[in-house]
Scaffold this motif. Structure first.
Motif, mmCIF file in Angstrom:
data_model
loop_
_atom_site.group_PDB
_atom_site.id
_atom_site.type_symbol
_atom_site.label_atom_id
_atom_site.label_comp_id
_atom_site.label_asym_id
_atom_site.label_seq_id
_atom_site.Cartn_x
_atom_site.Cartn_y
_atom_site.Cartn_z
ATOM 1 N N VAL A 84 0.829 -1.202 0.000
ATOM 2 C CA VAL A 84 0.000 0.000 0.000
ATOM 3 C C VAL A 84 0.865 1.254 0.000
ATOM 4 C CG1 VAL A 84 -1.690 1.319 1.336
ATOM 5 C CG2 VAL A 84 -1.963 -1.144 1.072
ATOM 6 N N VAL A 85 1.952 1.252 0.770
ATOM 7 C CA VAL A 85 2.841 2.424 0.808
ATOM 8 C C VAL A 85 3.470 2.678 -0.560
ATOM 9 C CG1 VAL A 85 5.028 3.275 1.740
ATOM 10 C CG2 VAL A 85 3.326 2.289 3.278
ATOM 11 N N LEU A 86 3.826 1.638 -1.276
ATOM 12 C CA LEU A 86 4.401 1.806 -2.609
ATOM 13 C C LEU A 86 3.332 2.086 -3.665
ATOM 14 C CD1 LEU A 86 7.088 -1.035 -2.641
ATOM 15 C CD2 LEU A 86 7.438 1.402 -2.237
ATOM 16 N N ALA A 87 2.128 1.570 -3.451
ATOM 17 C CA ALA A 87 1.073 1.749 -4.449
ATOM 18 C C ALA A 87 0.464 3.140 -4.401
ATOM 19 C CB ALA A 87 -0.020 0.702 -4.237
ATOM 20 N N PHE A 88 0.423 3.752 -3.231
ATOM 21 C CA PHE A 88 -0.233 5.060 -3.112
ATOM 22 C C PHE A 88 0.434 6.126 -3.990
ATOM 23 C CE2 PHE A 88 -1.824 8.959 -1.470
ATOM 24 C CZ PHE A 88 -3.082 8.676 -0.962
ATOM 25 N N PRO A 89 1.769 6.280 -3.965
ATOM 26 C CA PRO A 89 2.377 7.290 -4.849
ATOM 27 C C PRO A 89 2.096 7.033 -6.328
ATOM 28 C CG PRO A 89 3.942 6.568 -3.189
ATOM 29 C CD PRO A 89 2.779 5.641 -3.109
ATOM 30 N N VAL A 90 2.066 5.756 -6.725
ATOM 31 C CA VAL A 90 1.773 5.429 -8.126
ATOM 32 C C VAL A 90 0.352 5.847 -8.479
ATOM 33 C CG1 VAL A 90 1.608 3.583 -9.833
ATOM 34 C CG2 VAL A 90 3.418 3.523 -8.096
ATOM 35 N N ALA A 91 -0.597 5.501 -7.598
ATOM 36 C CA ALA A 91 -1.987 5.877 -7.836
ATOM 37 C C ALA A 91 -2.154 7.395 -7.827
ATOM 38 C CB ALA A 91 -2.889 5.241 -6.777
ATOM 39 N N TYR A 92 -1.458 8.075 -6.926
ATOM 40 C CA TYR A 92 -1.528 9.542 -6.851
ATOM 41 C C TYR A 92 -0.972 10.165 -8.130
ATOM 42 C CZ TYR A 92 -1.105 14.237 -4.867
ATOM 43 O OH TYR A 92 -1.227 15.594 -4.629
ATOM 44 N N ILE A 177 -8.978 4.692 -8.004
ATOM 45 C CA ILE A 177 -10.412 4.980 -8.145
ATOM 46 C C ILE A 177 -10.873 5.945 -7.061
ATOM 47 C CG2 ILE A 177 -12.708 3.965 -8.014
ATOM 48 C CD1 ILE A 177 -11.525 1.446 -9.296
ATOM 49 N N ALA A 178 -10.398 5.742 -5.823
ATOM 50 C CA ALA A 178 -10.776 6.638 -4.727
ATOM 51 C C ALA A 178 -10.241 8.051 -4.969
ATOM 52 C CB ALA A 178 -10.249 6.095 -3.407
ATOM 53 N N LEU A 179 -9.034 8.165 -5.473
ATOM 54 C CA LEU A 179 -8.455 9.481 -5.745
ATOM 55 C C LEU A 179 -9.178 10.179 -6.897
ATOM 56 C CD1 LEU A 179 -4.645 8.635 -5.438
ATOM 57 C CD2 LEU A 179 -5.999 10.017 -3.856
ATOM 58 N N GLU A 180 -9.627 9.406 -7.868
ATOM 59 C CA GLU A 180 -10.341 9.992 -8.999
ATOM 60 C C GLU A 180 -11.680 10.589 -8.576
ATOM 61 O OE1 GLU A 180 -9.628 9.891 -12.908
ATOM 62 O OE2 GLU A 180 -8.089 10.543 -11.499
ATOM 63 N N LYS A 181 -12.266 10.060 -7.501
ATOM 64 C CA LYS A 181 -13.571 10.550 -7.045
ATOM 65 C C LYS A 181 -13.471 11.839 -6.230
ATOM 66 C CE LYS A 181 -15.813 6.008 -6.914
ATOM 67 N NZ LYS A 181 -16.488 5.011 -6.044
ATOM 68 N N TRP A 202 -2.702 16.010 3.691
ATOM 69 C CA TRP A 202 -2.936 15.315 4.952
ATOM 70 C C TRP A 202 -4.367 15.468 5.441
ATOM 71 C CZ3 TRP A 202 -0.672 11.649 7.597
ATOM 72 C CH2 TRP A 202 -0.998 11.466 8.939
ATOM 73 N N ARG A 203 -4.945 16.664 5.266
ATOM 74 C CA ARG A 203 -6.269 16.939 5.820
ATOM 75 C C ARG A 203 -7.410 16.667 4.846
ATOM 76 N NH1 ARG A 203 -5.630 22.627 9.245
ATOM 77 N NH2 ARG A 203 -4.061 21.863 10.748
ATOM 78 N N VAL A 204 -7.133 16.669 3.549
ATOM 79 C CA VAL A 204 -8.208 16.521 2.565
ATOM 80 C C VAL A 204 -8.020 15.262 1.713
ATOM 81 C CG1 VAL A 204 -9.441 17.594 0.643
ATOM 82 C CG2 VAL A 204 -8.491 19.027 2.472
ATOM 83 N N THR A 205 -6.891 15.185 1.014
ATOM 84 C CA THR A 205 -6.702 14.100 0.057
ATOM 85 C C THR A 205 -6.664 12.732 0.733
ATOM 86 O OG1 THR A 205 -5.421 15.606 -1.333
ATOM 87 C CG2 THR A 205 -5.284 13.257 -1.833
ATOM 88 N N LEU A 206 -5.836 12.597 1.770
ATOM 89 C CA LEU A 206 -5.676 11.296 2.407
ATOM 90 C C LEU A 206 -6.964 10.789 3.052
ATOM 91 C CD1 LEU A 206 -3.757 8.998 3.043
ATOM 92 C CD2 LEU A 206 -3.066 10.226 5.119
ATOM 93 N N PRO A 207 -7.691 11.607 3.844
ATOM 94 C CA PRO A 207 -8.960 11.095 4.403
ATOM 95 C C PRO A 207 -9.967 10.677 3.344
ATOM 96 C CG PRO A 207 -8.257 13.059 5.580
ATOM 97 C CD PRO A 207 -7.356 12.938 4.385
ATOM 98 N N LEU A 208 -10.050 11.449 2.254
ATOM 99 C CA LEU A 208 -10.996 11.106 1.195
ATOM 100 C C LEU A 208 -10.566 9.871 0.420
ATOM 101 C CD1 LEU A 208 -11.884 14.660 -0.204
ATOM 102 C CD2 LEU A 208 -13.272 13.200 1.278
ATOM 103 N N ALA A 209 -9.269 9.591 0.432
ATOM 104 C CA ALA A 209 -8.760 8.411 -0.282
ATOM 105 C C ALA A 209 -8.756 7.156 0.581
ATOM 106 C CB ALA A 209 -7.341 8.682 -0.788
ATOM 107 N N MET A 210 -9.096 7.289 1.864
ATOM 108 C CA MET A 210 -9.013 6.151 2.767
ATOM 109 C C MET A 210 -9.908 4.968 2.380
ATOM 110 S SD MET A 210 -6.604 6.412 4.784
ATOM 111 C CE MET A 210 -6.994 4.926 5.691
ATOM 112 N N PRO A 211 -11.098 5.176 1.821
ATOM 113 C CA PRO A 211 -11.856 3.995 1.367
ATOM 114 C C PRO A 211 -11.071 3.139 0.384
ATOM 115 C CG PRO A 211 -13.279 5.915 1.419
ATOM 116 C CD PRO A 211 -11.897 6.418 1.690
ATOM 117 N N GLY A 212 -10.325 3.782 -0.526
ATOM 118 C CA GLY A 212 -9.490 3.039 -1.460
ATOM 119 C C GLY A 212 -8.330 2.353 -0.770
#
Length: 289
Positions: A84-92, A177-181, A202-212
């Protein structure tokens, strides 16, 4: 009006009945069979002599099973964290940096590993990390080492590397997909209010991406704990996980009741950990699915 709704419901049930029946057949039937085996004294469902809990007592009291289960949970958690730590930057990067016209091409490239068998990919990592493999040969050619490194293979680190690579696409796609939404206007509003990019993330992107992130974690964690090919090949059979123990009981020792009890116990433990993870996510991160 009510009759019309009933008619639509009946049509819907008729439409989903074939795939639902097929799903129940290929999923529920094997699970029920394993559950039934776990309560038997012998390995024959056709001759049900007596139901017993001895198999579960043996599973929960055996120190070897406890050690293997804890190791399996630890390896699965480590693989999930690394993936997940390596996948998040790729997805971002795919969501916020790549232009919309090229996103489909990048997603296509990410799915290329699925074109080859999982077993072949595991064998390739064995070749890469082997005593005379690509890494050791390259380091010797560059003059960095004189003797091949023996710690690259047949240990937990090599298993984590192999599993993280195998399940990386499964983690990238749900996070993407979560980041795209995410509504981009929310990020712009945060920056307009004076927040830095790091704080906005930290306050907006990450919490909204947490479902993904939660979906990616579960998608990686659940199959990893049941993997038996990688421990057998990359671990050299020296670091068995719970799936190897189940396979040994089922096939090598022909003890299907005890193997089934191990499988049911592993499924229950994974289910409990998954529910705890989702509950903690909702409680502390305030995420609503």
């Amino acid at each position: 009006m009510a009759s019309g709704n009933r008619s639509q419901s009946a049509q819907g049930l008729t439409l989903i009945a074939p795939p639902l029946g097929y799903a129940l057949l290929v999923m529920a039937a094997p699970l029920l069979t394993i559950l039934a085996y776990s309560f038997l004294k012998d390995g024959y469902l056709t001759v049900i002599r007596e139901f017993t809990l001895d198999n579960y007592r043996a599973v929960w009291t055996d120190p070897i099973v406890r050690t293997v289960m804890l190791r399996s949970l630890g390896v699965a958690a480590l693989v999930t964290l690394v993936t997940v730590v390596l996948a998040f930057p790729v997805a971002y990067f795919l969501s916020f940096v790549v232009s919309p016209s090229k996103k489909s091409m990048w997603l296509f490239l990410i799915t290329i590993p699925f074109w080859t068998s999982y077993l072949i990919r595991v064998f390739l990592w064995k070749v890469i990390l082997g005593y005379n493999g690509v890494v050791n040969s390259g380091l010797k050619t560059l003059g960095i080492i004189e003797q091949p490194l023996s710690f690259l293979l047949y240990n937990i680190n090599s298993m984590v590397i192999t599993l993280a690579h195998a399940y990386a696409p499964f983690a990238i796609l749900p996070i993407f997909i979560a980041l795209e939404k995410i509504d981009r206007s929310l990020l712009e509003a945060g920056r307009d209010l004076g927040e830095s990019r790091a704080m906005t993330f930290w306050r907006v992107t990450l919490p909204l991406a947490m479902p993904g992130v939660v979906a990616a974690s579960l998608i990686v964690f659940i199959p990893t704990i049941g993997d038996y090919v990688t421990p057998a090949l990359i671990g050299g059979g020296k670091i068995p996980m719970i799936a190897n123990l189940i396979q040994s009981q089922m096939l090598d020792l022909d003890n299907r009741p005890l193997g089934s009890a191990l499988a049911v116990t592993a499924m229950l433990i994974v289910a409990v950990f998954s529910l705890i993870f989702v509950a903690m996510n909702r409680r502390f991160l305030k995420v609503r699915q």
